[in-house]
Write a protein that holds these residues in place. Structure first.
Motif, mmCIF file in Angstrom:
data_model
loop_
_atom_site.group_PDB
_atom_site.id
_atom_site.type_symbol
_atom_site.label_atom_id
_atom_site.label_comp_id
_atom_site.label_asym_id
_atom_site.label_seq_id
_atom_site.Cartn_x
_atom_site.Cartn_y
_atom_site.Cartn_z
ATOM 1 N N VAL A 98 -4.541 -8.361 6.046
ATOM 2 C CA VAL A 98 -3.131 -8.418 5.635
ATOM 3 C C VAL A 98 -2.801 -9.805 5.088
ATOM 4 C CG1 VAL A 98 -0.744 -8.342 6.481
ATOM 5 C CG2 VAL A 98 -2.361 -6.550 7.137
ATOM 6 N N HIS A 99 -3.197 -10.845 5.805
ATOM 7 C CA HIS A 99 -2.858 -12.206 5.369
ATOM 8 C C HIS A 99 -3.678 -12.664 4.173
ATOM 9 C CE1 HIS A 99 0.325 -13.787 7.942
ATOM 10 N NE2 HIS A 99 -0.010 -12.727 8.654
ATOM 11 N N GLY A 100 -4.803 -12.011 3.923
ATOM 12 C CA GLY A 100 -5.591 -12.317 2.743
ATOM 13 C C GLY A 100 -5.092 -11.589 1.509
ATOM 14 N N GLY A 101 -4.062 -10.769 1.672
ATOM 15 C CA GLY A 101 -3.493 -10.033 0.556
ATOM 16 C C GLY A 101 -4.327 -8.833 0.131
ATOM 17 N N GLU A 102 -5.289 -8.450 0.954
ATOM 18 C CA GLU A 102 -6.158 -7.322 0.618
ATOM 19 C C GLU A 102 -5.526 -5.970 0.952
ATOM 20 O OE1 GLU A 102 -10.300 -7.779 1.974
ATOM 21 O OE2 GLU A 102 -9.720 -9.823 2.521
#
Length: 136
Positions: A80-84
């Motif tokens: 989620v925090h990696g934008g994936e």
């Protein structure tokens, strides 16, 4: 709030206390088409306990499952925090779902569009698609 519990592009996580399989929904909410993209298995269970040490009333298996739930929660946080990942469908046996739900980071929890308390880890992909496509 999202209208679709299984949006196109959602990460579908099918998990137990010992394994997780990851899929992407290439279909729609009512016609789920899953593409397998990997999985996660427990690692370093003796070194990475759920909270650092085993409660005396817990069995080794319960502790290992809680540790894996923590590892899965951390993995989803990274996605989620990696934008994936924007949307997550979380399918897990009731015990695992109960373990993971309270330890998910708020951003991950907000990305969960649907939860299902079912053990589907050994279920054929076509059956999982049918179950997720059914009216909710």
């Amino acid at each position: 709030m999202l209208n679709s519990p299984n949006p196109h592009g959602a990460l579908v996580v099918v998990a137990t206390g010992a394994e997780a399989k990851f899929f992407v929904n290439d279909g729609s909410d009512k016609d789920v088409k899953l593409r397998h993209i990997g999985g996660l298995r427990p690692k370093d269970l003796n070194d990475d306990g759920p909270s650092g040490k085993r409660p005396p009333e817990s069995s080794a298996q319960e502790t290992d499952e809680a540790t894996f739930a923590k590892q899965l929660a951390e993995h989803l946080y990274g996605k989620v925090h990696g934008g994936e990942v924007d949307h997550i469908v979380l399918v897990a046996d009731p015990d695992t779902l109960g373990e993971i739900r309270p330890i998910l980071h708020q951003d991950v929890s907000e990305s969960v569009t649907m939860e299902m308390a079912k053990t589907l880890i050994n279920t054929p992909t076509s059956d999982i698609e049918r179950i997720l496509s059914a009216p909710h």
